[in-house]
Write a protein that holds these residues in place. Sequence first.
Motif, PDB file in Angstrom:
ATOM      1  N   ALA A  80       0.848  -1.184   0.000  1.00 41.60           N
ATOM      2  CA  ALA A  80       0.000   0.000   0.000  1.00 41.60           C
ATOM      3  C   ALA A  80       0.890   1.242   0.000  1.00 41.60           C
ATOM      4  CB  ALA A  80      -0.910  -0.009   1.221  1.00 41.60           C
TER       5      ALA A  80
ATOM      6  N   ASP B  24       0.860   3.368   3.171  1.00 36.01           N
ATOM      7  CA  ASP B  24       0.899   2.527   4.373  1.00 36.01           C
ATOM      8  C   ASP B  24       1.721   3.181   5.466  1.00 36.01           C
ATOM      9  OD1 ASP B  24       1.111   0.429   6.260  1.00 36.01           O
ATOM     10  OD2 ASP B  24       0.987  -1.058   4.664  1.00 36.01           O
TER      11      ASP B  24
ATOM     12  N   VAL C 257      -3.625   3.421  -1.849  1.00 41.28           N
ATOM     13  CA  VAL C 257      -4.304   2.699  -0.770  1.00 41.28           C
ATOM     14  C   VAL C 257      -3.477   2.739   0.512  1.00 41.28           C
ATOM     15  CG1 VAL C 257      -5.593   1.187  -2.336  1.00 41.28           C
ATOM     16  CG2 VAL C 257      -3.378   0.443  -1.466  1.00 41.28           C
ATOM     17  N   THR C 258      -4.169   2.473   1.638  1.00 47.86           N
ATOM     18  CA  THR C 258      -3.528   2.474   2.950  1.00 47.86           C
ATOM     19  C   THR C 258      -3.400   1.041   3.449  1.00 47.86           C
ATOM     20  OG1 THR C 258      -5.611   2.554   4.180  1.00 47.86           O
ATOM     21  CG2 THR C 258      -4.654   4.669   3.512  1.00 47.86           C
TER      22      THR C 258
ATOM     23  N   PHE D 163      -6.348  -1.806   3.494  1.00 51.74           N
ATOM     24  CA  PHE D 163      -7.307  -1.322   2.492  1.00 51.74           C
ATOM     25  C   PHE D 163      -8.374  -2.355   2.162  1.00 51.74           C
ATOM     26  CE2 PHE D 163      -4.162  -3.479  -0.143  1.00 51.74           C
ATOM     27  CZ  PHE D 163      -4.942  -4.130  -1.088  1.00 51.74           C
TER      28      PHE D 163
ATOM     29  N   GLU E 283      -7.861   3.181   5.604  1.00 52.98           N
ATOM     30  CA  GLU E 283      -9.144   3.329   4.934  1.00 52.98           C
ATOM     31  C   GLU E 283      -9.464   2.097   4.089  1.00 52.98           C
ATOM     32  OE1 GLU E 283      -8.447   6.739   2.522  1.00 52.98           O
ATOM     33  OE2 GLU E 283      -8.142   8.067   4.241  1.00 52.98           O
ATOM     34  N   TYR E 284     -10.684   1.611   4.237  1.00 55.01           N
ATOM     35  CA  TYR E 284     -11.165   0.526   3.386  1.00 55.01           C
ATOM     36  C   TYR E 284     -11.421   1.072   1.995  1.00 55.01           C
ATOM     37  CZ  TYR E 284     -14.281  -3.065   1.506  1.00 55.01           C
ATOM     38  OH  TYR E 284     -14.861  -4.027   0.722  1.00 55.01           O
ATOM     39  N   ASP E 285     -11.002   0.313   0.993  1.00 50.91           N
ATOM     40  CA  ASP E 285     -11.219   0.681  -0.403  1.00 50.91           C
ATOM     41  C   ASP E 285     -11.815  -0.533  -1.101  1.00 50.91           C
ATOM     42  OD1 ASP E 285     -10.854   1.030  -3.217  1.00 50.91           O
ATOM     43  OD2 ASP E 285      -9.279   2.510  -2.837  1.00 50.91           O
TER      44      ASP E 285
END
Length: 84
Positions: A11, A14, A44-45, A48, A60-62
Motif C-alpha cells: 500500500a 501505508d 491505498v492504505t 485497504f 481506509e477501506y477501499d
Amino acid sequence: MPDIPLHVILAGRDIVAPPGACSRLFERMIANGFSVEAETWPDVTHAFDEPNQPPDPRMEYDADAAARARARIVEILERELAAR
C-alpha cells in the motif's frame, strides 16, 4: 530454499509497513535466493481490504482496491498452480 514465490501488494500510503522498508527487505530476500514479486498500489492504505474500520482512522477501506486485490491473488494462484 522454499520453491513457493512470495507475492505482495504494498500500500503506497501505508503507515504500518511503509513500502520502502518492505522493498529493502524484499531486495535482501531476492539476494538470498528467494522469489519475491511485489507491486505497489499508490493510493491505498494499510488494511485497504479490511471492511471493518481498523482502530487507526488513517487506514481506509477501499472496496474497489479490495476487489482488485482478490482478483489479483486468484490470478497469481492460478498461474503458480498451473506451473506446478
